[in-house]
Design an enzyme around this catalytic site. Structure first.
Site, PDB file in Angstrom:
ATOM      1  CG  ASP A 117       4.948  41.783 -40.549  1.00 44.23           C
ATOM      2  OD1 ASP A 117       5.161  40.574 -40.349  1.00 44.23           O
ATOM      3  OD2 ASP A 117       5.849  42.625 -40.705  1.00 44.23           O
TER       4      ASP A 117
ATOM      5  NE  ARG B 153      13.753  41.149 -40.922  1.00 46.49           N
ATOM      6  CZ  ARG B 153      13.581  40.618 -39.749  1.00 46.49           C
ATOM      7  NH1 ARG B 153      14.469  40.806 -38.783  1.00 46.49           N
ATOM      8  NH2 ARG B 153      12.535  39.880 -39.457  1.00 46.49           N
ATOM      9  N   GLY B 154      11.346  43.729 -40.035  1.00 44.09           N
ATOM     10  CA  GLY B 154      10.638  43.368 -38.800  1.00 44.09           C
ATOM     11  C   GLY B 154       9.777  44.566 -38.403  1.00 44.09           C
ATOM     12  CB  ALA B 155       6.158  44.815 -37.646  1.00 43.85           C
TER      13      ALA B 155
ATOM     14  CD  GLN C 230      12.874  37.133 -43.653  1.00 43.36           C
ATOM     15  OE1 GLN C 230      12.856  36.018 -44.169  1.00 43.36           O
ATOM     16  NE2 GLN C 230      12.196  38.142 -44.160  1.00 43.36           N
TER      17      GLN C 230
ATOM     18  NE  ARG D  31       9.174  45.178 -46.450  1.00 43.08           N
ATOM     19  CZ  ARG D  31       9.529  44.113 -45.714  1.00 43.08           C
ATOM     20  NH1 ARG D  31      10.322  44.247 -44.669  1.00 43.08           N
ATOM     21  NH2 ARG D  31       9.088  42.909 -46.043  1.00 43.08           N
TER      22      ARG D  31
ATOM     23  CG  ASN E  27       4.664  36.642 -38.849  1.00 41.41           C
ATOM     24  OD1 ASN E  27       5.245  37.716 -38.666  1.00 41.41           O
ATOM     25  ND2 ASN E  27       5.257  35.487 -38.598  1.00 41.41           N
ATOM     26  CE  LYS E  28       8.856  37.626 -43.994  1.00 39.85           C
ATOM     27  NZ  LYS E  28       8.612  38.552 -45.136  1.00 39.85           N
TER      28      LYS E  28
HETATM   29  O1  MRU Z   1       9.888  40.833 -44.303  1.00 38.18           O
HETATM   30  P1  MRU Z   1      10.264  40.997 -42.857  1.00 38.18           P
HETATM   31  O2  MRU Z   1      11.576  40.357 -42.523  1.00 38.18           O
HETATM   32  O3  MRU Z   1      10.186  42.445 -42.432  1.00 38.18           O
HETATM   33  O4  MRU Z   1       9.138  40.214 -42.074  1.00 38.18           O
HETATM   34  C1  MRU Z   1       9.229  40.154 -40.670  1.00 38.18           C
HETATM   35  C2  MRU Z   1       8.170  39.350 -40.033  1.00 38.18           C
HETATM   36  O5  MRU Z   1       7.304  38.787 -40.677  1.00 38.18           O
HETATM   37  C3  MRU Z   1       8.176  39.326 -38.525  1.00 38.18           C
HETATM   38  O6  MRU Z   1       7.730  38.099 -38.049  1.00 38.18           O
HETATM   39  C4  MRU Z   1       7.253  40.436 -37.995  1.00 38.18           C
HETATM   40  O7  MRU Z   1       7.587  41.656 -38.596  1.00 38.18           O
HETATM   41  C5  MRU Z   1       7.337  40.575 -36.528  1.00 38.18           C
HETATM   42  S1  MRU Z   1       8.885  41.218 -35.976  1.00 38.18           S
HETATM   43  C6  MRU Z   1       8.797  41.391 -34.303  1.00 38.18           C
END
Ligand code: MRU
Length: 343
Positions: free
Chosen positions: A233, A48-50, A192, A85, A243-244
């Site tokens: 994201d 996970r994470g963009a 996270q 996603r 973002n999250k």
């Molecule tokens: O749902 P996730 O864990 O994929 O969400 C991740 C985030 O919101 C991060 O902050 C974002 O992807 C940036 S990662 C460098």
């Protein structure tokens, strides 16, 4: 750098991913051997994470090519990976990059195309690390000795090819000053922050303090937080940044307390095809993630729950966006257009 979420094996042409669903209790790996494995690992949050999602998708495109009997099948499988996603635009960006690259090399032999697509994915992984290091290099310029930085979610090595975006800035600040303080929001409901960012900080021996999301205002009110930096994201042309979930709230708190709020993100997280954050698709996840913590219910089965996974921070709350090419400030539309050489 110890933490490597994405580990390709050149000999077996397989992709090993840290299974981020079970960190920090166990460090286990998931092996991707097909395009379906790649899209499943994105959908189920093994990875996970963009940026990490994007890189995994490029390996997915390699597998899609290996599995396909014709170009149409390859394209269809690639489009399927995009559906894993909805919010992080790096996923769509990565698949488009892989397809563009394929179009350039499609006149080679089948074996050569396979090798080139694999090498391309490996190169994109390496490139992502150097992009993050550059984000860190620019971001460190706005940090000061002794300062205290809050981050939300995990935008670290686990969320990227390595080094991290927001955590890349924090890593660089730690290397430079050695005396910064890091506050890590736990990041309900998927945790996270407490599970992944705290673990990364621990592994890299960077001192940190974990707080519950609802404690940020308390520490800001006591002047114990000097700056906020998070990842993103998807960033619209006007600078609105998804973002999250919870990031928007942190940005409002930061504005109220006159604390600078920065987003750290690579160019691949910008979606210049959309004008504002209103156009960003927001993923809603299973209610179970909210209903329970660590497998234990914290409410009753019938409790009505909503679980949006991301929110959008309006550009006016963002002090600056730290990219691999420098820090962008308002007016965002004008400056983002400059970054992408758009008219
Ligand atoms: O749902 P996730 O864990 O994929 O969400 C991740 C985030 O919101 C991060 O902050 C974002 O992807 C940036 S990662 C460098």
């Amino acid at each position: 750098m110890k933490v490597k979420a994405i580990q390709p094996d050149n000999n077996s042409k397989t992709l090993k991913l840290i299974d981020q669903r079970i960190l920090p209790v166990k460090l286990e790996f998931f092996l991707c051997k097909s395009s379906q494995d790649c899209s499943d690992s994105i959908r189920t949050m093994i990875v996970r994470g963009a940026p990490a999602i994007g890189i995994t998708a490029i390996f997915g495109a390699y597998f899609a090519w290996i599995e396909s009997n014709c170009e149409k099948e390859f394209f269809d499988k690639c489009q399927n990976i995009k559906k894993a996603r909805p919010t992080a635009v790096n996923l769509m960006w990565a698949i488009d990059k892989a397809i563009d690259y394929y179009k350039k090399i499609k006149n080679n032999s089948i074996n050569d195309i396979s090798q080139k697509l694999w090498d391309y994915a490996v190169d994109m992984l390496k490139e992502d690390i150097s992009i993050n290091e550059n984000i860190g290099k620019h971001g460190v310029e706005i940090t000061k000795s002794g300062m205290s930085i809050l981050t939300h979610c995990n935008a670290g090595a686990l969320a990227t090819g390595g080094y991290g975006t927001a955590l890349g800035v924090i890593r660089s600040a730690w290397k430079k000053h050695k005396n910064i303080k890091v506050f890590v929001d736990e990041t309900r409901p998927y945790l996270q922050g407490s599970r992944l960012t705290a673990w990364e900080m621990h592994e890299e021996k960077i001192p940190y303090t974990m707080i519950c999301d609802n404690m940020a205002a308390f520490f800001m009110g006591r002047n114990e937080i000097d700056m906020v930096v998070t990842g993103a994201d998807r960033i619209a042309l006007n600078g609105d940044s998804a973002n999250k979930i919870g990031t928007y709230g942190v940005a409002i708190l930061a504005a109220f307390h006159k604390i600078p709020f920065y987003i750290a993100a690579p160019k691949s997280t910008f979606d210049t095809s959309i004008h504002t954050g209103k156009e960003i698709p927001i993923e809603f996840r299973e209610p179970e993630e909210v209903r329970s913590i660590g497998g234990k219910n914290i409410t009753f089965e019938e409790c009505n729950i909503l679980n949006p996974s991301f929110d959008v921070t309006p550009a006016e709350l963002i002090t600056g966006i730290i990219t691999e090419e420098g820090i962008i400030k308002a007016p965002y539309t004008e400056n983002i257009k400059k970054l992408f050489k758009m008219r």
